[in-house]
Design a protein around this motif. Sequence first.
Motif, PDB file in Angstrom:
ATOM      1  N   ARG A   1       0.828  -1.216   0.000  1.00  0.00           N
ATOM      2  CA  ARG A   1       0.000   0.000   0.000  1.00  0.00           C
ATOM      3  C   ARG A   1       0.859   1.262   0.000  1.00  0.00           C
ATOM      4  N   PHE A   2       2.014   1.167   0.624  1.00  0.00           N
ATOM      5  CA  PHE A   2       2.956   2.303   0.561  1.00  0.00           C
ATOM      6  C   PHE A   2       3.341   2.592  -0.886  1.00  0.00           C
ATOM      7  N   GLY A   3       3.683   1.543  -1.656  1.00  0.00           N
ATOM      8  CA  GLY A   3       4.012   1.737  -3.059  1.00  0.00           C
ATOM      9  C   GLY A   3       2.849   2.263  -3.861  1.00  0.00           C
ATOM     10  N   TYR A   4       1.631   1.890  -3.470  1.00  0.00           N
ATOM     11  CA  TYR A   4       0.446   2.369  -4.182  1.00  0.00           C
ATOM     12  C   TYR A   4       0.246   3.865  -3.975  1.00  0.00           C
ATOM     13  N   TRP A   5       0.442   4.342  -2.746  1.00  0.00           N
ATOM     14  CA  TRP A   5       0.160   5.738  -2.426  1.00  0.00           C
ATOM     15  C   TRP A   5       1.322   6.682  -2.730  1.00  0.00           C
ATOM     16  N   PHE A   6       2.533   6.174  -2.833  1.00  0.00           N
ATOM     17  CA  PHE A   6       3.712   7.043  -2.847  1.00  0.00           C
ATOM     18  C   PHE A   6       3.686   8.033  -4.015  1.00  0.00           C
ATOM     19  N   LEU A   7       3.283   7.622  -5.187  1.00  0.00           N
ATOM     20  CA  LEU A   7       3.283   8.491  -6.365  1.00  0.00           C
ATOM     21  C   LEU A   7       1.872   8.780  -6.876  1.00  0.00           C
TER      22      LEU A   7
ATOM     23  N   PRO B   1      -1.395  10.887  -7.702  1.00  0.00           N
ATOM     24  CA  PRO B   1      -1.508  12.319  -8.046  1.00  0.00           C
ATOM     25  C   PRO B   1      -1.939  13.195  -6.876  1.00  0.00           C
ATOM     26  N   THR B   2      -2.819  12.680  -6.012  1.00  0.00           N
ATOM     27  CA  THR B   2      -3.251  13.503  -4.889  1.00  0.00           C
ATOM     28  C   THR B   2      -2.105  13.780  -3.920  1.00  0.00           C
ATOM     29  N   VAL B   3      -1.230  12.798  -3.730  1.00  0.00           N
ATOM     30  CA  VAL B   3      -0.066  12.996  -2.855  1.00  0.00           C
ATOM     31  C   VAL B   3       0.927  13.956  -3.507  1.00  0.00           C
ATOM     32  N   LEU B   4       1.133  13.830  -4.808  1.00  0.00           N
ATOM     33  CA  LEU B   4       2.058  14.725  -5.503  1.00  0.00           C
ATOM     34  C   LEU B   4       1.531  16.151  -5.534  1.00  0.00           C
ATOM     35  N   ASP B   5       0.203  16.321  -5.627  1.00  0.00           N
ATOM     36  CA  ASP B   5      -0.362  17.670  -5.549  1.00  0.00           C
ATOM     37  C   ASP B   5      -0.089  18.297  -4.183  1.00  0.00           C
ATOM     38  N   GLY B   6      -0.245  17.517  -3.120  1.00  0.00           N
ATOM     39  CA  GLY B   6       0.087  18.026  -1.794  1.00  0.00           C
ATOM     40  C   GLY B   6       1.562  18.350  -1.650  1.00  0.00           C
ATOM     41  N   LEU B   7       2.414  17.519  -2.260  1.00  0.00           N
ATOM     42  CA  LEU B   7       3.853  17.783  -2.229  1.00  0.00           C
ATOM     43  C   LEU B   7       4.178  19.081  -2.955  1.00  0.00           C
TER      44      LEU B   7
ATOM     45  N   GLY C   1      -7.761   1.947   6.967  1.00  0.00           N
ATOM     46  CA  GLY C   1      -6.843   0.822   6.967  1.00  0.00           C
ATOM     47  C   GLY C   1      -5.469   1.141   6.423  1.00  0.00           C
ATOM     48  N   ASP C   2      -5.317   2.317   5.792  1.00  0.00           N
ATOM     49  CA  ASP C   2      -4.039   2.697   5.182  1.00  0.00           C
ATOM     50  C   ASP C   2      -3.359   3.838   5.939  1.00  0.00           C
ATOM     51  N   ILE C   3      -3.689   4.003   7.209  1.00  0.00           N
ATOM     52  CA  ILE C   3      -3.111   5.126   7.958  1.00  0.00           C
ATOM     53  C   ILE C   3      -1.595   4.990   8.066  1.00  0.00           C
ATOM     54  N   VAL C   4      -1.124   3.805   8.432  1.00  0.00           N
ATOM     55  CA  VAL C   4       0.324   3.621   8.587  1.00  0.00           C
ATOM     56  C   VAL C   4       1.061   3.767   7.260  1.00  0.00           C
ATOM     57  N   PRO C   5       0.628   3.145   6.156  1.00  0.00           N
ATOM     58  CA  PRO C   5       1.322   3.374   4.881  1.00  0.00           C
ATOM     59  C   PRO C   5       1.320   4.838   4.458  1.00  0.00           C
ATOM     60  N   LEU C   6       0.215   5.545   4.715  1.00  0.00           N
ATOM     61  CA  LEU C   6       0.160   6.962   4.344  1.00  0.00           C
ATOM     62  C   LEU C   6       1.124   7.792   5.195  1.00  0.00           C
ATOM     63  N   LEU C   7       1.218   7.477   6.471  1.00  0.00           N
ATOM     64  CA  LEU C   7       2.196   8.186   7.313  1.00  0.00           C
ATOM     65  C   LEU C   7       3.628   7.894   6.853  1.00  0.00           C
ATOM     66  N   LEU C   8       3.888   6.669   6.412  1.00  0.00           N
ATOM     67  CA  LEU C   8       5.206   6.339   5.876  1.00  0.00           C
ATOM     68  C   LEU C   8       5.482   7.102   4.587  1.00  0.00           C
TER      69      LEU C   8
ATOM     70  N   ALA D   1       4.328  10.130   3.847  1.00  0.00           N
ATOM     71  CA  ALA D   1       4.697  11.486   4.261  1.00  0.00           C
ATOM     72  C   ALA D   1       6.100  11.522   4.848  1.00  0.00           C
ATOM     73  N   THR D   2       6.442  10.515   5.649  1.00  0.00           N
ATOM     74  CA  THR D   2       7.772  10.466   6.269  1.00  0.00           C
ATOM     75  C   THR D   2       8.866  10.402   5.222  1.00  0.00           C
ATOM     76  N   VAL D   3       8.690   9.528   4.230  1.00  0.00           N
ATOM     77  CA  VAL D   3       9.719   9.370   3.198  1.00  0.00           C
ATOM     78  C   VAL D   3       9.852  10.638   2.367  1.00  0.00           C
ATOM     79  N   TRP D   4       8.730  11.269   2.031  1.00  0.00           N
ATOM     80  CA  TRP D   4       8.819  12.502   1.233  1.00  0.00           C
ATOM     81  C   TRP D   4       9.492  13.629   2.022  1.00  0.00           C
ATOM     82  N   TYR D   5       9.200  13.741   3.316  1.00  0.00           N
ATOM     83  CA  TYR D   5       9.890  14.754   4.128  1.00  0.00           C
ATOM     84  C   TYR D   5      11.381  14.441   4.233  1.00  0.00           C
ATOM     85  N   LEU D   6      11.722  13.163   4.316  1.00  0.00           N
ATOM     86  CA  LEU D   6      13.138  12.795   4.331  1.00  0.00           C
ATOM     87  C   LEU D   6      13.820  13.184   3.022  1.00  0.00           C
ATOM     88  N   VAL D   7      13.114  12.985   1.913  1.00  0.00           N
ATOM     89  CA  VAL D   7      13.681  13.357   0.612  1.00  0.00           C
ATOM     90  C   VAL D   7      13.907  14.868   0.536  1.00  0.00           C
ATOM     91  N   LEU D   8      12.917  15.646   0.966  1.00  0.00           N
ATOM     92  CA  LEU D   8      13.028  17.104   0.890  1.00  0.00           C
ATOM     93  C   LEU D   8      14.140  17.628   1.801  1.00  0.00           C
TER      94      LEU D   8
END
Length: 327
Positions: free
Chosen positions: A66-72, A74-80, A263-270, A272-279
């Motif tokens: 689920r992390f791989g599903y959410w990581f890229l 469009p809604t997440v990239l718009d927030g980024l 059900g995807d709270i933890v993958p979604l938090l991961l 956000a964590t990975v994107w903040y680490l990248v930035l």
Amino acid sequence: MSEPPGAAVSVTEAPPRPDTPSKPLAAQRVLPLRRPGRWIATAVVLVLAAQFVHGLATNPFYQWDRFGYWFLRPTVLDGLLITLEVTAYSAVLGLLGGILLALARLSKSPVLRAVSWTYVWALRSIPLIVVLLFLYNFSALYRTLSVGVPFGPAFFSFDESRLATDMVIAVIGLSLNEAAYAAEVVRGGILSVDQGQHEAASALGLPKGYQFRRIVFPQALRSITPNYVNQLIGLVKSTSLVFYVSLLDLFGTVQSMGATYPGDIVPLLLVATVWYLVLTSAVSVVQFYVERHYARGATRSLPPTPIQKLRAGLTDLRARIRTEAAV
């Protein structure tokens, strides 16, 4: 008493001492001091790190699919993208405000010094979330804003609620907060310039504005720029608070998706964590090269880049292997 001529003199060599080295000094190895505590601490850290990585890889609760599903998505990239926009605008406006506040703090006018000091003291004391929420409800205090003669007639007025969009509120709140910290960074950089530079510029009869623009400020940038780039790391993380003024940045998008898909709270938090680490890692890389650039002329040798460190480590390892083989 001298020996008679023709007498044979026998010389008996002293037996070799047991501690006399059998090899020449050049061929002897210097054994380093043993440090068992360092090796024990290293082993403990490696075991803990291995357990942590193993837990990340094997714990099904993380839901890496689920992390791989959410990581890229469009809604997440718009927030980024919104996070990057807020960070960029706030960094520029905060630095400009910090320069003005620092100059006011160093001014000979007691009013400017008092106002600048009060602003820095207040904005550094009030939590950022309080500033954002206060601006978000600012229209309740002042429904209209006007421009005109002080305490006199207004030339034109406008509705504050229409002008203050969520993006504007977030940028203004972060810029006001960032300006207070940038002011201290700029003031410290200006004070770091040697007093002799000021005296030499004054002796040449240069105007005060020219002294600051061409002599003082360029030297102060050596201290200001690396420190302010480091301040940007905190600014990137502070953008997560704009969610509370209804701006869906990266963290706000993750929170919204987490409420929709519990059900995807933890993958979604991961995510956000990975994107903040990248930035923050990207800003850290920029900080390293900025510090390296401004270190020219101040140090005898520039600090090595990560690639140069890797090459030096490989060269040192090869030299050790050759030495061991020769011995």
